[in-house]
Design a protein around this motif. Structure first.
Motif, mmCIF file in Angstrom:
data_model
loop_
_atom_site.group_PDB
_atom_site.id
_atom_site.type_symbol
_atom_site.label_atom_id
_atom_site.label_comp_id
_atom_site.label_asym_id
_atom_site.label_seq_id
_atom_site.Cartn_x
_atom_site.Cartn_y
_atom_site.Cartn_z
ATOM 1 N N TRP A 14 33.444 33.813 33.279
ATOM 2 C CA TRP A 14 32.748 35.040 33.662
ATOM 3 C C TRP A 14 32.755 35.138 35.176
ATOM 4 O O TRP A 14 32.688 34.127 35.869
ATOM 5 N N ILE A 15 32.821 36.371 35.673
ATOM 6 C CA ILE A 15 32.641 36.590 37.109
ATOM 7 C C ILE A 15 31.540 37.625 37.303
ATOM 8 O O ILE A 15 31.261 38.418 36.404
ATOM 9 N N GLU A 16 30.936 37.578 38.470
ATOM 10 C CA GLU A 16 29.874 38.522 38.799
ATOM 11 C C GLU A 16 30.157 39.117 40.164
ATOM 12 O O GLU A 16 30.854 38.515 40.982
ATOM 13 N N SER A 17 29.609 40.298 40.402
ATOM 14 C CA SER A 17 29.754 40.918 41.714
ATOM 15 C C SER A 17 28.431 40.806 42.462
ATOM 16 O O SER A 17 27.405 40.454 41.876
ATOM 17 N N LEU A 73 27.779 44.585 36.156
ATOM 18 C CA LEU A 73 27.496 43.669 35.060
ATOM 19 C C LEU A 73 28.480 42.503 35.069
ATOM 20 O O LEU A 73 29.659 42.696 35.349
ATOM 21 N N PRO A 74 28.037 41.281 34.748
ATOM 22 C CA PRO A 74 28.962 40.151 34.626
ATOM 23 C C PRO A 74 30.097 40.517 33.672
ATOM 24 O O PRO A 74 29.887 41.249 32.701
ATOM 25 N N ALA A 75 31.290 39.997 33.945
ATOM 26 C CA ALA A 75 32.466 40.405 33.168
ATOM 27 C C ALA A 75 33.351 39.223 32.810
ATOM 28 O O ALA A 75 33.425 38.236 33.539
ATOM 29 N N THR A 76 34.042 39.378 31.672
ATOM 30 C CA THR A 76 35.056 38.441 31.232
ATOM 31 C C THR A 76 36.181 39.236 30.598
ATOM 32 O O THR A 76 36.043 40.433 30.345
ATOM 33 N N PHE A 77 37.295 38.564 30.339
ATOM 34 C CA PHE A 77 38.433 39.194 29.665
ATOM 35 C C PHE A 77 38.600 38.535 28.306
ATOM 36 O O PHE A 77 38.614 37.308 28.203
ATOM 37 N N LEU A 78 38.683 39.364 27.260
ATOM 38 C CA LEU A 78 38.906 38.873 25.903
ATOM 39 C C LEU A 78 40.350 39.184 25.524
ATOM 40 O O LEU A 78 40.678 40.321 25.171
ATOM 41 N N PRO A 79 41.247 38.192 25.624
ATOM 42 C CA PRO A 79 42.666 38.455 25.377
ATOM 43 C C PRO A 79 42.961 38.929 23.954
ATOM 44 O O PRO A 79 43.856 39.732 23.743
ATOM 45 N N ASP A 80 42.182 38.446 22.961
ATOM 46 C CA ASP A 80 42.441 38.860 21.581
ATOM 47 C C ASP A 80 42.192 40.348 21.365
ATOM 48 O O ASP A 80 42.834 40.979 20.531
ATOM 49 N N LEU A 81 41.284 40.944 22.127
ATOM 50 C CA LEU A 81 41.015 42.385 22.046
ATOM 51 C C LEU A 81 41.717 43.154 23.167
ATOM 52 O O LEU A 81 41.684 44.373 23.190
ATOM 53 N N ILE A 123 44.617 40.211 38.548
ATOM 54 C CA ILE A 123 43.356 39.490 38.693
ATOM 55 C C ILE A 123 42.249 40.487 38.989
ATOM 56 O O ILE A 123 42.480 41.550 39.564
ATOM 57 N N MET A 124 41.059 40.123 38.581
ATOM 58 C CA MET A 124 39.871 40.946 38.819
ATOM 59 C C MET A 124 38.903 40.144 39.671
ATOM 60 O O MET A 124 38.761 38.932 39.480
ATOM 61 N N PHE A 125 38.231 40.840 40.603
ATOM 62 C CA PHE A 125 37.260 40.169 41.463
ATOM 63 C C PHE A 125 36.316 41.191 42.057
ATOM 64 O O PHE A 125 36.545 42.408 41.946
ATOM 65 N N ASP A 126 35.265 40.709 42.699
ATOM 66 C CA ASP A 126 34.279 41.549 43.370
ATOM 67 C C ASP A 126 34.989 42.319 44.488
ATOM 68 O O ASP A 126 35.625 41.713 45.356
ATOM 69 N N ALA A 127 34.862 43.634 44.475
ATOM 70 C CA ALA A 127 35.570 44.477 45.444
ATOM 71 C C ALA A 127 35.124 44.253 46.887
ATOM 72 O O ALA A 127 35.826 44.647 47.816
ATOM 73 N N THR A 128 33.992 43.592 47.110
ATOM 74 C CA THR A 128 33.553 43.326 48.479
ATOM 75 C C THR A 128 34.388 42.246 49.158
ATOM 76 O O THR A 128 34.484 42.201 50.374
ATOM 77 N N ASN A 132 42.349 37.940 50.972
ATOM 78 C CA ASN A 132 42.895 36.753 51.636
ATOM 79 C C ASN A 132 41.898 35.598 51.704
ATOM 80 O O ASN A 132 42.242 34.511 52.128
ATOM 81 N N SER A 133 40.655 35.834 51.259
ATOM 82 C CA SER A 133 39.662 34.748 51.264
ATOM 83 C C SER A 133 39.164 34.425 49.853
ATOM 84 O O SER A 133 38.186 33.696 49.701
ATOM 85 N N LEU A 134 39.840 34.945 48.836
ATOM 86 C CA LEU A 134 39.426 34.697 47.450
ATOM 87 C C LEU A 134 39.554 33.227 47.072
ATOM 88 O O LEU A 134 40.512 32.571 47.446
ATOM 89 N N GLU A 135 38.598 32.770 46.298
ATOM 90 C CA GLU A 135 38.677 31.439 45.716
ATOM 91 C C GLU A 135 38.870 31.603 44.220
ATOM 92 O O GLU A 135 38.448 32.608 43.631
ATOM 93 N N GLN A 136 39.485 30.627 43.582
ATOM 94 C CA GLN A 136 39.805 30.697 42.150
ATOM 95 C C GLN A 136 38.576 31.037 41.309
ATOM 96 O O GLN A 136 38.659 31.810 40.364
ATOM 97 N N ALA A 137 37.436 30.488 41.640
ATOM 98 C CA ALA A 137 36.214 30.719 40.873
ATOM 99 C C ALA A 137 35.752 32.173 40.936
ATOM 100 O O ALA A 137 34.983 32.615 40.088
ATOM 101 N N GLU A 138 36.218 32.911 41.940
ATOM 102 C CA GLU A 138 35.805 34.306 42.116
ATOM 103 C C GLU A 138 36.724 35.293 41.405
ATOM 104 O O GLU A 138 36.481 36.493 41.452
ATOM 105 N N THR A 139 37.776 34.798 40.768
ATOM 106 C CA THR A 139 38.755 35.682 40.141
ATOM 107 C C THR A 139 38.789 35.491 38.629
ATOM 108 O O THR A 139 38.466 34.431 38.114
ATOM 109 N N LEU A 140 39.199 36.545 37.960
ATOM 110 C CA LEU A 140 39.359 36.534 36.517
ATOM 111 C C LEU A 140 40.770 37.012 36.217
ATOM 112 O O LEU A 140 41.176 38.088 36.681
ATOM 113 N N SER A 141 41.533 36.227 35.498
ATOM 114 C CA SER A 141 42.894 36.610 35.133
ATOM 115 C C SER A 141 42.838 37.647 34.012
ATOM 116 O O SER A 141 42.098 37.486 33.037
ATOM 117 N N VAL A 142 43.607 38.730 34.181
ATOM 118 C CA VAL A 142 43.728 39.779 33.170
ATOM 119 C C VAL A 142 45.188 39.782 32.755
ATOM 120 O O VAL A 142 46.035 40.403 33.394
#
Length: 177
Positions: A14-17, A73-81, A123-128, A132-142
């Motif tokens: 899950w990631i949050e903004s 809202l906190p978000a995740t990606f559900l690959p099956d759906l 990848i999805m992440f907080d738009a703020t 170039n400073s993203l860390e793996q924990a801040e991203t969600l693979s889509v």
């Protein structure tokens, strides 16, 4: 009540903004996203719908992305759906995911959103955050195969205990006129 941040043993990421929208961009171009250090975040905040399209990067080489706006809202990606799930409320992560899966096929009032051509991993992440400073924990693979996709959004509720928002990412028929 368990929240995504408390689900440390969860297999679902899950990631949050920080309160603003999320952005979905091609991973190879994420470093070009300026976040709050440029105009990209301001452009993302102009999206008034559930999901909107934004272009970012140098004027001669604009890159399309998708803004997941509205509530942070906190978000995740559900690959099956093949959809993004945002957590409104639920007693647990599993209750929310199970509710999303049970509700998905029965939803008939999907709100149509923008189209995105996918050629690279997303990848999805907080738009703020500047890309170039993203860390793996801040991203969600889509993860989507190459193709054209349209985003569709719907809310679901199950009783008084479970509610969320789904952003289905549906492939467009290449033979559609």
């Amino acid at each position: 009540m368990e929240t995504p941040a408390e689900s440390v043993h969860s297999p679902t990421k899950w990631i949050e903004s920080t309160g603003g929208p999320f952005v979905i961009v091609p991973a190879p171009h994420a470093a070009v996203w300026q976040g709050i250090e440029g105009d990209d975040y301001d452009e993302a905040c102009l999206v008034e719908d559930y999901v909107g399209r934004v272009e970012f990067g140098p004027a001669a080489q604009k890159v399309p992305g998708i803004v997941v706006a509205d509530e942070p809202l906190p978000a995740t990606f559900l690959p099956d759906l093949q959809c993004l799930l945002q957590w409104s409320y639920a007693p647990s992560e599993q209750a929310l995911i199970d509710g999303a899966r049970r509700s998905f096929d029965g939803i008939d009032n999907w709100h149509q959103g923008p189209v995105l051509d996918v050629h690279d991993p997303l990848i999805m992440f907080d738009a703020t955050i500047p890309g170039n400073s993203l860390e793996q924990a801040e991203t969600l693979s889509v993860s989507l195969p190459t193709g054209s996709y349209q985003f569709h959004t719907a809310d679901f509720e199950i009783g008084d205990d479970v509610a969320g928002r789904l952003h289905a990412i549906r492939p467009l028929d290449p033979y559609r006129s």
